[in-house]
Design a protein around this motif. Structure first.
Motif, PDB file in Angstrom:
ATOM      1  N   MET A 222      -0.119   4.531  -5.156  1.00  0.00           N
ATOM      2  CA  MET A 222      -1.252   3.628  -4.952  1.00  0.00           C
ATOM      3  C   MET A 222      -1.644   2.946  -6.266  1.00  0.00           C
ATOM      4  O   MET A 222      -1.938   1.746  -6.293  1.00  0.00           O
ATOM      5  CB  MET A 222      -2.450   4.398  -4.369  1.00  0.00           C
ATOM      6  N   ASP A 223      -1.625   3.712  -7.354  1.00  0.00           N
ATOM      7  CA  ASP A 223      -1.926   3.139  -8.672  1.00  0.00           C
ATOM      8  C   ASP A 223      -0.898   2.067  -9.042  1.00  0.00           C
ATOM      9  O   ASP A 223      -1.254   0.993  -9.534  1.00  0.00           O
ATOM     10  CB  ASP A 223      -1.953   4.223  -9.750  1.00  0.00           C
ATOM     11  N   ILE A 224       0.365   2.386  -8.816  1.00  0.00           N
ATOM     12  CA  ILE A 224       1.431   1.422  -9.122  1.00  0.00           C
ATOM     13  C   ILE A 224       1.261   0.165  -8.270  1.00  0.00           C
ATOM     14  O   ILE A 224       1.374  -0.958  -8.769  1.00  0.00           O
ATOM     15  CB  ILE A 224       2.822   2.056  -8.902  1.00  0.00           C
TER      16      ILE A 224
ATOM     17  N   LYS B  74      -1.562  -1.934  -9.612  1.00  0.00           N
ATOM     18  CA  LYS B  74      -1.158  -2.653 -10.835  1.00  0.00           C
ATOM     19  C   LYS B  74      -0.228  -3.819 -10.499  1.00  0.00           C
ATOM     20  O   LYS B  74      -0.319  -4.891 -11.108  1.00  0.00           O
ATOM     21  CB  LYS B  74      -0.486  -1.690 -11.811  1.00  0.00           C
ATOM     22  N   MET B  75       0.652  -3.623  -9.530  1.00  0.00           N
ATOM     23  CA  MET B  75       1.556  -4.701  -9.123  1.00  0.00           C
ATOM     24  C   MET B  75       0.780  -5.858  -8.508  1.00  0.00           C
ATOM     25  O   MET B  75       1.083  -7.024  -8.763  1.00  0.00           O
ATOM     26  CB  MET B  75       2.602  -4.176  -8.131  1.00  0.00           C
ATOM     27  N   GLU B  76      -0.227  -5.538  -7.700  1.00  0.00           N
ATOM     28  CA  GLU B  76      -1.058  -6.587  -7.106  1.00  0.00           C
ATOM     29  C   GLU B  76      -1.780  -7.386  -8.187  1.00  0.00           C
ATOM     30  O   GLU B  76      -1.854  -8.610  -8.123  1.00  0.00           O
ATOM     31  CB  GLU B  76      -2.078  -5.993  -6.140  1.00  0.00           C
ATOM     32  N   LEU B  77      -2.313  -6.670  -9.191  1.00  0.00           N
ATOM     33  CA  LEU B  77      -3.000  -7.332 -10.298  1.00  0.00           C
ATOM     34  C   LEU B  77      -2.035  -8.242 -11.053  1.00  0.00           C
ATOM     35  O   LEU B  77      -2.344  -9.404 -11.327  1.00  0.00           O
ATOM     36  CB  LEU B  77      -3.607  -6.294 -11.247  1.00  0.00           C
ATOM     37  N   LYS B  78      -0.857  -7.728 -11.359  1.00  0.00           N
ATOM     38  CA  LYS B  78       0.133  -8.535 -12.088  1.00  0.00           C
ATOM     39  C   LYS B  78       0.585  -9.726 -11.261  1.00  0.00           C
ATOM     40  O   LYS B  78       0.785 -10.815 -11.795  1.00  0.00           O
ATOM     41  CB  LYS B  78       1.325  -7.673 -12.497  1.00  0.00           C
ATOM     42  N   ASP B  79       0.719  -9.540  -9.969  1.00  0.00           N
ATOM     43  CA  ASP B  79       1.105 -10.644  -9.094  1.00  0.00           C
ATOM     44  C   ASP B  79       0.026 -11.722  -9.091  1.00  0.00           C
ATOM     45  O   ASP B  79       0.330 -12.920  -9.170  1.00  0.00           O
ATOM     46  CB  ASP B  79       1.356 -10.130  -7.677  1.00  0.00           C
ATOM     47  N   ARG B  80      -1.232 -11.318  -9.018  1.00  0.00           N
ATOM     48  CA  ARG B  80      -2.336 -12.272  -9.041  1.00  0.00           C
ATOM     49  C   ARG B  80      -2.380 -13.018 -10.380  1.00  0.00           C
ATOM     50  O   ARG B  80      -2.530 -14.238 -10.423  1.00  0.00           O
ATOM     51  CB  ARG B  80      -3.662 -11.562  -8.779  1.00  0.00           C
ATOM     52  N   LEU B  81      -2.216 -12.266 -11.478  1.00  0.00           N
ATOM     53  CA  LEU B  81      -2.223 -12.896 -12.801  1.00  0.00           C
ATOM     54  C   LEU B  81      -1.045 -13.857 -12.963  1.00  0.00           C
ATOM     55  O   LEU B  81      -1.188 -14.934 -13.550  1.00  0.00           O
ATOM     56  CB  LEU B  81      -2.198 -11.829 -13.896  1.00  0.00           C
TER      57      LEU B  81
END
Length: 101
Positions: A28-30, A33-40
């Motif tokens: 879930m943490d990974i 983080k992937m969602e955040l990086k995708d948004r950025l």
């Protein structure tokens, strides 16, 4: 009935209680983080495209300004020479008229 969003802290606390659930918590943490990086990345790509479009537009304007400058400069150089030719023609006409009298 629509699903209710669970409290992240409560879910994390439950998952930490059992060793086998810690893997789920790590995943879930990974994922988060992937969602955040995708948004950025999406935001960055949007910004990059906007800047690229601005660069293209400014390049067109600069080329247009350069052409206008070169045209104006050439016209200015031509006009600098023109009065001299005109004055010479006028003077030669004056001298012809005075010598002819």
């Amino acid at each position: 009935q629509p699903l209710k969003a669970a409290d992240e802290k409560a879910v994390s606390a439950e998952l930490l209680k059992r060793p086998e659930s810690r893997v789920v918590l790590a995943l879930m943490d990974i994922f988060e983080k992937m969602e955040l990086k995708d948004r950025l990345l999406t935001e960055s790509e949007s910004d990059r495209k906007a800047r690229f479009d601005q660069i293209q537009e400014l390049t067109k304007l600069a080329k247009s300004a350069q052409i206008e400058f070169q045209t104006a400069y050439a016209e200015n150089e031509r006009l600098k020479k023109y009065p001299e030719v005109r004055i010479r023609r006028m003077l030669s006409g004056i001298f012809k008229n005075t010598t002819g009298k």
